[in-house]
Design an enzyme around this catalytic site. Structure first.
Site, PDB file in Angstrom:
ATOM      1  N   GLY A 439      43.005 -27.263 -55.014  1.00  0.00           N
ATOM      2  CA  GLY A 439      41.938 -28.239 -54.813  1.00  0.00           C
ATOM      3  C   GLY A 439      42.508 -29.627 -54.590  1.00  0.00           C
ATOM      4  O   GLY A 439      43.586 -29.811 -54.003  1.00  0.00           O
ATOM      5  N   SER A 440      41.814 -30.630 -55.113  1.00  0.00           N
ATOM      6  CA  SER A 440      42.162 -32.025 -54.806  1.00  0.00           C
ATOM      7  C   SER A 440      43.457 -32.522 -55.432  1.00  0.00           C
ATOM      8  O   SER A 440      43.943 -33.597 -55.070  1.00  0.00           O
ATOM      9  CB  SER A 440      41.003 -32.941 -55.237  1.00  0.00           C
ATOM     10  OG  SER A 440      39.849 -32.652 -54.476  1.00  0.00           O
ATOM     11  N   THR A 441      44.064 -31.755 -56.357  1.00  0.00           N
ATOM     12  CA  THR A 441      45.375 -32.180 -56.869  1.00  0.00           C
ATOM     13  C   THR A 441      46.430 -32.099 -55.765  1.00  0.00           C
ATOM     14  O   THR A 441      47.536 -32.627 -55.916  1.00  0.00           O
ATOM     15  CB  THR A 441      45.829 -31.305 -58.058  1.00  0.00           C
ATOM     16  OG1 THR A 441      45.746 -29.925 -57.685  1.00  0.00           O
ATOM     17  CG2 THR A 441      44.972 -31.568 -59.284  1.00  0.00           C
ATOM     18  N   LYS A 443      45.953 -33.450 -52.812  1.00  0.00           N
ATOM     19  CA  LYS A 443      45.795 -34.608 -51.925  1.00  0.00           C
ATOM     20  C   LYS A 443      46.951 -35.604 -51.984  1.00  0.00           C
ATOM     21  O   LYS A 443      47.365 -36.123 -50.935  1.00  0.00           O
ATOM     22  CB  LYS A 443      44.459 -35.296 -52.220  1.00  0.00           C
ATOM     23  CG  LYS A 443      43.256 -34.467 -51.763  1.00  0.00           C
ATOM     24  CD  LYS A 443      41.937 -35.047 -52.242  1.00  0.00           C
ATOM     25  CE  LYS A 443      40.767 -34.159 -51.793  1.00  0.00           C
ATOM     26  NZ  LYS A 443      39.480 -34.589 -52.356  1.00  0.00           N
TER      27      LYS A 443
END
Length: 704
Positions: A439-441, A443
């Site tokens: 997920g967003s980790t 980014k």
């Protein structure tokens, strides 16, 4: 007249048959005589020295009957074949003799003796000695004058050869501060003295019920060949009841139950309970997946590890550190072979290997941190890793739910084993070794790749397009969605607000070739250089990123991106190490020195810019990780919520919640934690993880 002729024919036939039988008998006698002569001639050609070598070469092959045929019975005291075979086989096989060699064989004719030097390997090392053998020359050639000194020069018929083993103590597994993760413990061994059993069948059934085993197991133990009426026959090892625990104001329920079981067992005539040393794991569930467990060796283990010093009483590491460092931990048993006389007094030592106790293994793990992370997440399906991102020391590796590795020492019943393996939460499953959708980790990693490749201008405003976006109509009904609208839409704010649309666009700017090559340089599709084998991180289920939509989704950690948590922690370390990716390690070093797995993964400028963005995630009031903000220590990090579903329209899928949090400036207690929790949908998403990691950090900083 006819009868007369018939009688004569019969007489002639009988006469001819007699002649034929006579001739055959003479021929057979001739063959036997010839064979005997040949045998005697053959043996007459043998000399005492060749005869000795032939005799000795039968020993390694365990051809004891052939050896017996070569001795002169009269001069050997008429030893029976049975006694000869038993004496030789018991000694040679008992010492595990192999690799025999015979040298310096010389025949002294006037004494009818042969001198020689023999050596062979045994369970206690090599035995070598000079010896002499005497021969008698008879009709069948030379025969050996045998007595017990043919086995060992100073051995007599009244002596015995003994083999004693000193069990090596297994090394301990320690944390960075010397606290025991695996070491010596004491348990209770429940056994039966068969001769004291009353109402045997009923008693065995009662014992089986209390020990949660079958009556067949007990009967099998009691029927062993060595068992006598007064023998103590161990049946099962159970937890020891500590008196100090019983004396506490409010003893735990489990302790009281165990005490009650002990008492009921001791009420049964013939049952005895004694203390026994066992392997003990003080942290239990909190470190089970990391430390692992040992079990008693099986027949298969002894066969597989033949020659490695294992005995029927040994244990062997099955998983975790116990398995990984088995060779170092187990040590080497000591062994002596010696002769005792008829009074059982030692007469001579033949061979000796001194015991070498196992090495202690000291890990970089911090026990308090390991337990703290476990306590926060023990009710979840989760994993956490913690490292010192400046040195690479791994401070914690936690997987939940867990199992109690002490149970394996006591012996799991088949029912307990089934329950563990069929539990839908998979307590035996080691989650920190696996790969997960980040997920967003992910980014910050995309941000660093984009900056490094020049595909991202950190100050370029991508424009506010709302909460849903697609590149063009070629994407059909597929849209990338995000949760927050903000302006200007630049890199730093995109990190603060965790903007999926920004990073989808960034991934398209980077392009699939550059993204794949960059991820390969960061260790994707490659084994992590670490003591524990971890699953390899990947960016695609196939050979590469195949579509624009997959590329866009990869930009915010979805698509087919799967990352191991420790691998991600190593990449994050580059943001604090001028762009160098740290190499993680688990075995403690007195002087911790940083070694880089991927030096120069990013430029110092790229690393610094991403670091500033991740600081804002935790310290800007709009940041998704602001709940972890502290006034005393500067932290940086990134939240993430990964959707796991069968399709875009699937509403029944689950969510993985992530949080990466780390100290962003020099401190006496640097730490980087990455935690992942399954099934956070409807439980606060990544916010659920942020809250728990914040509590862990509070304990960490308050104790350092």
């Amino acid at each position: 007249m006819k009868a007369k002729h018939r009688t004569k024919r019969i007489q002639r036939y009988r006469k001819m048959l007699g002649i034929i039988v006579l001739m055959l008998t003479i021929t057979l006698i001739g063959v036997v005589v010839s064979a005997t002569v040949l045998y005697k001639r053959k043996n007459a050609c043998k000399t005492p020295d060749t005869t000795l070598v032939e005799y000795m070469m039968h020993i390694p092959k365990q051809e004891y009957e052939e050896m017996y045929a070569m001795i002169d019975l009269e001069s050997s005291g008429y030893i029976s074949k049975e006694d000869f075979l038993k004496r030789n086989s018991t000694i040679y096989e008992g010492i595990e003799m192999q690799n025999m060699s015979i040298k310096n064989v010389e025949y002294v004719e006037e004494d009818k003796k042969v001198t020689y030097l023999t050596s062979f390997d045994t369970v206690a090392g090599t035995i070598s000695f000079e010896n002499e053998a005497f021969f008698i020359n008879g009709e069948e050639g030379y025969k050996l004058v045998w007595d017990d000194s043919m086995i060992f020069p100073n051995l007599t018929s009244a002596d015995k050869v003994r083999v004693s083993t000193t069990q090596a103590e297994r090394g301990e597994i320690l944390d960075r501060n010397g606290r025991v993760l695996a070491g010596k413990g004491t348990a209770s061994s429940v056994g039966i003295v068969p001769g004291k059993l009353e109402n045997r069948e009923e008693a065995i059934a009662q014992i089986a019920g209390l020990l949660e085993i079958t009556t067949e197991v007990i009967e099998k133990n009691l029927s062993a060949k060595w068992v006598k009426d007064d023998s103590f026959v161990p049946i099962k090892t159970i937890p020891r009841v500590e008196e100090i625990e019983l004396m506490s104001i409010s003893p735990e329920e489990e302790v009281l139950k165990e005490k009650e079981r002990h008492d009921k067992l001791l009420e049964i005539p013939g049952v005895m309970i004694s203390d026994v040393e066992v392997r003990e794991y003080p942290l239990g569930e909190a470190a089970a997946h990391l430390v692992g467990y040992v079990q008693s060796v099986t027949a298969e283990d002894l066969e597989e590890h033949a020659g490695e010093g294992y005995t029927a009483n040994s244990v062997i590491g099955r998983s975790g550190m116990e398995g990984l460092f088995e060779k170092e931990l187990k040590g080497q048993n000591g062994c002596r072979i010696y002769i005792v006389n008829s009074e059982d007094k030692e007469k001579e030592e033949l061979a000796c290997i001194l015991v070498q106790h196992g090495q202690d293994i000291r890990l970089t793990i911090d026990t308090d941190l390991q337990v703290s992370l476990y306590e926060q997440f023990k009710e979840d399906k989760s994993c956490s890793v913690a490292i010192n991102h400046y040195t690479g020391e791994v401070l914690a590796l936690v997987s939940t739910p867990a199992y109690d590795n002490n149970d394996f020492i006591m012996g799991l019943s088949s029912e307990q084993w089934t329950v563990l393996n069929e539990d839908e939460n998979k307590p035996m499953y080691n989650r920190f070794r696996q790969v997960w959708c980040p997920g967003s980790t992910f980014k910050p990693i995309i941000a660093a790749i984009g900056l490094q490749s020049g595909a991202i201008d950190p100050m370029e405003d991508y424009g506010n397009v709302g909460l849903s976006w697609q590149k063009d109509a070629s994407w059909g009904s597929y849209h990338v969605t995000t949760l927050h609208a903000y302006e200007p839409v630049i890199l730093e704010k995109a990190l603060i607000y965790s903007d999926n649309i920004y990073f989808a666009k960034a991934a398209l700017k980077i392009g699939s070739d550059e993204l794949e090559n960059s991820l390969i340089r960061l260790g994707f599709n490659e084994e992590l250089p670490f003591e524990i084998k971890m699953a390899e991180s990947q960016y695609s289920n196939t050979e590469g990123i195949e579509t624009e939509i997959q590329l866009a989704d990869s930009g915010y950690g979805q698509g087919q991106i799967l990352v191991n948590p420790l691998h991600m922690a190593c990449i994050y370390s580059a943001f604090c190490n001028e762009g160098n990716v740290i190499k993680p390690y688990l075995v403690y070093q007195n002087e911790a020195e940083a070694e880089y797995w991927i030096p120069g993964a990013f430029s110092n400028e790229t690393a610094s810019r991403v670091l500033e963005g991740t600081k804002k995630v935790v310290n800007d009031s709009n940041g998704t990780g602001y709940a972890a903000h502290r006034d005393d220590i500067l932290l940086a990090g990134k939240t993430g919520t990964a959707e796991i579903k069968a399709s875009k329209d699937d509403t029944s899928g689950t969510e993985l919640g992530w949080f990466a949090i780390f100290t962003a400036e020099d401190t006496e207690c640097p730490i980087l934690i990455i935690s992942m929790v399954e099934d956070v949908k409807g439980r606060g998403g990544s916010g659920y993880v942020v809250k728990k990691d914040s509590l862990v950090l509070e304990e960490w900083f308050s104790s350092h």
